[in-house]
Write a protein that holds these residues in place. Structure first.
Motif, PDB file in Angstrom:
ATOM      1  N   ARG A 184      -1.531  -6.611   4.454  1.00 24.47           N
ATOM      2  CA  ARG A 184      -2.907  -6.873   4.029  1.00 24.47           C
ATOM      3  C   ARG A 184      -3.708  -7.613   5.097  1.00 24.47           C
ATOM      4  O   ARG A 184      -4.542  -8.468   4.791  1.00 24.47           O
ATOM      5  CB  ARG A 184      -2.930  -7.651   2.711  1.00 24.47           C
ATOM      6  N   LYS A 211      -6.134  -1.543   2.626  1.00 19.99           N
ATOM      7  CA  LYS A 211      -6.442  -0.692   1.484  1.00 19.99           C
ATOM      8  C   LYS A 211      -5.173  -0.451   0.662  1.00 19.99           C
ATOM      9  O   LYS A 211      -4.055  -0.672   1.123  1.00 19.99           O
ATOM     10  CB  LYS A 211      -7.007   0.659   1.948  1.00 19.99           C
ATOM     11  N   ASP A 212      -5.373   0.040  -0.562  1.00 26.64           N
ATOM     12  CA  ASP A 212      -4.235   0.322  -1.437  1.00 26.64           C
ATOM     13  C   ASP A 212      -3.535   1.629  -1.076  1.00 26.64           C
ATOM     14  O   ASP A 212      -2.347   1.801  -1.327  1.00 26.64           O
ATOM     15  CB  ASP A 212      -4.699   0.396  -2.898  1.00 26.64           C
ATOM     16  N   PRO A 247       0.826  -1.212   0.000  1.00 27.04           N
ATOM     17  CA  PRO A 247       0.000   0.000   0.000  1.00 27.04           C
ATOM     18  C   PRO A 247       0.859   1.260   0.000  1.00 27.04           C
ATOM     19  O   PRO A 247       1.990   1.265   0.487  1.00 27.04           O
ATOM     20  CB  PRO A 247      -0.788  -0.105   1.314  1.00 27.04           C
TER      21      PRO A 247
END
Length: 210
Positions: free
Chosen positions: A79, A104-105, A4
């Motif tokens: 993650r 989330k990215d 991320p």
């Protein structure tokens, strides 16, 4: 698995850093993005008498549980989900409930002292410092605390002059030197926000290609 992107948004009280963070967040609502406030990571004070909790200096680096914040960021990078704490300002300690945050990215971390801890800085891909004149910040804080938090004018001024301003000069202002980008005047600076959004999109595209 793509790592991320972590963006740090720092700045003094009422500088507009929350507005900047929210503006960036809104520009990427089609993406996988999350906003994490450093204020959620004030230390748990259940073990202290209430009278002692009232003396907490929330503008000092020692008020924050950066170990927990760092641990949570490391989990999100892997993650893995986290349980973000919730701070109860009436009790001056951490609330019993937490907020479930999924990976989330893009991760935005926002707070006055997120650039003060080298471990946090090292995890960030982009570091912003929202730089707003002190006179404008005190006016904003006066308006916010009296209207939204029901505080008296005298109490806001006393806290600002005795705690907030000295802590800003000692701990917050020096972290400006760690910023990749300095954003003048906070969320009102549309050019800076748009440039940041463009830069983030470029990084996302590069990571996807890699």
């Amino acid at each position: 698995m793509t790592k991320p992107i972590i963006i740090g948004v720092a700045g003094g009280t009422a500088s507009g850093k929350t507005t900047v963070a929210n503006e960036i967040f809104c520009q990427f609502n089609e993406k996988s993005i999350v906003l994490i406030e450093q204020d959620a990571y004030y230390k748990n004070q259940d073990h202290l008498p209430f009278e002692e909790r009232l003396q907490t200096n929330y503008d000092h680096p020692l008020a924050f549980d950066n170990d927990l914040l760092l641990y949570h960021l490391e989990k999100l990078v892997k993650r893995e989900s986290i349980q973000k704490p919730v701070y109860d300002y009436k009790r001056h300690t951490r609330a019993k409930n937490t907020i479930d945050i999924t990976p989330k990215d893009v991760i935005i971390i926002e707070g006055i002292l997120i650039l003060e801890d080298e471990r946090l800085r090292d995890m960030m891909d982009i570091k912003l410092f929202v730089d707003t004149d002190a006179d404008l910040r005190i006016i904003r804080r006066l308006a916010r605390d009296t209207k939204e938090r029901g505080r008296s004018l005298d109490s806001v001024i006393e806290q600002y002059t005795s705690i907030v301003r000295p802590m800003h000069l000692q701990f917050v202002e020096p972290t400006k030197r760690y910023a990749d980008i300095i954003v003048p005047e906070g969320g009102q600076n549309r050019v800076a926000v748009d440039l940041m959004a463009t830069k983030i999109r470029t990084i996302i595209e590069e990571k996807v290609i890699l």
